[in-house]
Design an enzyme around this catalytic site. Sequence first.
Site, PDB file in Angstrom:
ATOM      1  N   GLU A   1     -19.602  16.146 -54.459  1.00  0.00           N
ATOM      2  CA  GLU A   1     -18.697  15.049 -54.112  1.00  0.00           C
ATOM      3  C   GLU A   1     -19.180  14.410 -52.817  1.00  0.00           C
ATOM      4  O   GLU A   1     -19.497  15.135 -51.877  1.00  0.00           O
ATOM      5  CB  GLU A   1     -17.260  15.540 -53.924  1.00  0.00           C
TER       6      GLU A   1
ATOM      7  N   MET B   1     -14.757  22.731 -51.053  1.00  0.00           N
ATOM      8  CA  MET B   1     -14.921  21.831 -52.186  1.00  0.00           C
ATOM      9  C   MET B   1     -14.370  22.463 -53.451  1.00  0.00           C
ATOM     10  O   MET B   1     -14.664  23.608 -53.770  1.00  0.00           O
ATOM     11  CB  MET B   1     -16.417  21.497 -52.329  1.00  0.00           C
ATOM     12  N   GLU B   2     -13.597  21.662 -54.181  1.00  0.00           N
ATOM     13  CA  GLU B   2     -12.788  22.167 -55.295  1.00  0.00           C
ATOM     14  C   GLU B   2     -13.517  22.229 -56.642  1.00  0.00           C
ATOM     15  O   GLU B   2     -12.855  22.164 -57.690  1.00  0.00           O
ATOM     16  CB  GLU B   2     -11.550  21.271 -55.434  1.00  0.00           C
TER      17      GLU B   2
ATOM     18  N   HIS C   1      -5.134  24.221 -50.787  1.00  0.00           N
ATOM     19  CA  HIS C   1      -5.544  22.838 -51.074  1.00  0.00           C
ATOM     20  C   HIS C   1      -6.554  22.797 -52.228  1.00  0.00           C
ATOM     21  O   HIS C   1      -6.386  22.047 -53.194  1.00  0.00           O
ATOM     22  CB  HIS C   1      -6.129  22.221 -49.798  1.00  0.00           C
ATOM     23  N   GLU C   2      -7.601  23.600 -52.118  1.00  0.00           N
ATOM     24  CA  GLU C   2      -8.643  23.560 -53.158  1.00  0.00           C
ATOM     25  C   GLU C   2      -8.081  24.063 -54.484  1.00  0.00           C
ATOM     26  O   GLU C   2      -8.412  23.546 -55.545  1.00  0.00           O
ATOM     27  CB  GLU C   2      -9.879  24.362 -52.750  1.00  0.00           C
TER      28      GLU C   2
ATOM     29  N   HIS D   1      -6.066  21.389 -56.168  1.00  0.00           N
ATOM     30  CA  HIS D   1      -6.892  20.347 -56.776  1.00  0.00           C
ATOM     31  C   HIS D   1      -7.155  20.609 -58.260  1.00  0.00           C
ATOM     32  O   HIS D   1      -7.494  19.686 -58.997  1.00  0.00           O
ATOM     33  CB  HIS D   1      -8.254  20.261 -56.073  1.00  0.00           C
TER      34      HIS D   1
ATOM     35  N   GLU E   1      -6.470  13.215 -53.043  1.00  0.00           N
ATOM     36  CA  GLU E   1      -6.420  13.821 -51.711  1.00  0.00           C
ATOM     37  C   GLU E   1      -5.037  13.718 -51.063  1.00  0.00           C
ATOM     38  O   GLU E   1      -4.534  14.681 -50.504  1.00  0.00           O
ATOM     39  CB  GLU E   1      -7.502  13.228 -50.798  1.00  0.00           C
TER      40      GLU E   1
END
Length: 882
Positions: free
Chosen positions: A130, A272-273, A306-307, A310, A329
């Site tokens: 990303e 990073m997800e 958070h990840e 996602h 986001e």
Amino acid sequence: MRDANPRTVYLKDYTVPDYLIQHVDLNFTLDEENTRVVSRLTMCRNPASRSSDTSLTLAGENLQLIRVVLNEDNELGDKDYLQTPDSLIIHDVPQQRSFVLTIENGIDPKANTALEGLYLSNGMLCTQCEAEGFRKITYFLDRPDVMADFTTTITADRDRFPVLLSNGNKVGHGNLPDNRHWVTWKDPFKKPCYLFALVAGQLECVEDYFTTVSGRDITLQIFVEKHDLDKCGHAMQSLKNAMAWDEQVYGREYDLDLYMIVAVSHFNMGAMENKGLNVFNTKFVLARPDTATDADYEHIEGVIGHEYFHNWTGNRITCRDWFQLSLKEGFTVFRDQEFTGDRTSKAVKRIEDVNMLRTRQFAEDAGPLAHPIRPDAYIEINNFYTLTVYEKGAEIVRMLHTLLGADGFRKGSDLYFERHDGQAVTCDDFVSAMEAANGADLSQFRRWYAQAGTPVINVAQHYDAAQKTLSLTLSQYCPPTPGQPAKEPLLIPITTGLINKDGSPALCRLQDGEAAEQVVLQLTQPEQTFVLADLNEEPIVSVLRGFSAPVKLAMNRPLDELAFLLSHDPDTFNRWDAGQQLAVQVISGLIVDYQDGSELAVNPLLIDAYKKVLAHPWEDLSYFSLLMTLPSELYLTEQMRVVDVEAIHYAREAVAKALAEQLREPLEALYLKHHRDESGQFDAGAIGRRRIKNTCLAYLARLDADWVQHWALQQFNSAKNMTDQLAALTVIVNHPHPASQQCLDSFYEQWRHEALVIDKWFTTQASSPLPGTFEKVLDLLDHPAFDIKNPNRVRSLIGAFSQSNPLHFHAASGQGYQFLADRILELNSLNPQVASRMVGALTSWRRYDEKRQGLMKAQLERIISTPAISKDVYEVAVKSLA
Ligand code: B3K
Ligand code: ZN
């Protein structure tokens, strides 16, 4: 290398892709310097495309093309395609039926210092795709609305790369001659290529499992370097907490049978997800009580959450194009904020988030790089992973939650997941789902996605004793931002409560409404009056409770009214904010005194207000610590028309010192009451005790007394947890202390093998307000532990100095600016993303006095006139000069 004219991408130019990729079959033969990639793409013309062009353009950068084959046997020659620095154009591909395109190319991960694409970190190979990193791995339709299923086979040397990971489930593996082995992974969910991941290396794994609400057992694995195996427990527990929370609050269950997290030490951002295979900066995974602070523990849980979140908001439903970034986001930040609030203290979490928004995002929104949460143009998309897209984006989602209520919001999110699972969609689709599920009209609300800038709200009140009504007249004004000279009025929810003069709450009743503890006033007009009824006396109003909208409240309240709210507001946010506004007013007065050369005498009203806070029997000691904390220098910076870093620093210090002197006894008593040697306890009580105790120590350090120096040294030497050790070291480094260098040396010796702790050692020194800090920072650049190729190190030294040490960074000589520009130019060729982040500290040049403006501008001009400037750095520098 910069194009003469970097291309701007516009939202208005969006068109659907001309081709689709149904299936991707990737084959990697790994090597540090020469990795081979064979990519077999099953593709077809997109029926929705309106273009008549029969060529196919794939994105690709820094790739050594080896061969291109169409439909298994047709190897294409030079005349069949064109290679440009950033693409591969195949002149003619089948239009009527699907076709298979096989591309073979080479890449050099070792030369990849930009840490985007496939790169090397401490001997391990890993990817970051990303936003547009996949094109550095192979030629592809590198855009989020092209979703495909991926099968990935990795072949590598068994000793150098014993662990081979990619997205999805492992479906095959085996050994090969020459000590090699292979593994095949298959991801059953369609995804855009930015969610692809590959990791290979000598990794060890901690394993656990989670049983979902429907009874499925999910294997959870965290991969780290061997010596970090003892620091994974908290991350694992956090992951389980996040999985349970998303089931309870959003009804979302995990979909694959395996969830993997890999921690790497060279990483451009936090984490990073990637589908089923998150890649994390070690900073947001590794924690042991003696190496990580309470704040680190909280951030780890927040980022893991958070990840994980996602997976539904970002992966299952992704973005149509990068302008929609806030779709995933903003929503995911809102989700992680609520998760952390539920896990820790709601009041504290909200204050911390708003504090960051008001200091950093408001500055962005008021500066030359202001953009809406859905930007309409960019040169380099990586520059738009901003506080605006993330944090303001989360505030926009929070306002929907406030307007629709928790149940209405949940109905809206359920519909959103139902409607769009497996799709790449827009912010507008999200708002439409919220509307449809609630029968609401959010057309005016949509303006929040398109308009930049922070609205200012004015409040005027009028009490009518005969009618027993209070009229509140609210008005909104949003200052112009680049490209948006005039703004339309927004729909702004303003949660409001009333307090009687005796401190008791008064009920709020809007005409024709029910009486309630508070009301959400929906401001839609430039100016609007709301009438509250049944009030026997004129109450004190508490406006924007919980910070219900990302706005600036322009209310010049008398100091005693702020002190009253600090004592009586039942809203934890407004109570804290009253204390902040009180301190801002007092410090602002002292700033003027400092500039006039007058004596700095602190208003006793402030001392008295803090004395009352100290006397209150607080249960939540973390909240208590926040009430006792003065607004930061950065927040004060935001309140000044022309920033005067010295005046801000000395005025704020004068207040801190006066508080230490005049409240010495209670501060001392509180320190002693809560100071104890604790290790490994992370309950709210222990965290709160450490927080309030260290707040007291920091105040007392202003007394410059031998006994406080002794307390700090004692705490530093005996600390069994990093929170206490680092708090003591910070006090020792921020104030004159005879043992300062000795403590820094012993800290370094103790932790030299723990990179994340050494980052703290750099940051502490770079943030000190004491004279000599700049010279120290220069020395540290040459320290053997400093490594400009490691983003965490760069942030811990250069980032901390330029973004968290205004006093020294903005030294009148301009040496701080020159230092930063030198580092940016050095970083520019190594890692443009990190370099571009560092430019941020220069972009607010208009806020300073003329001399500093000239000095900062000169460095920005120097940066843009450098011939090999990256488009990342160029975009930020050029826009900030515009
Ligand atoms: N989505 C990533 C950020 C990618 C940044 C690319 N420059 C992490 C996150 O927000 O979860
Ligand atoms: Zn995110």
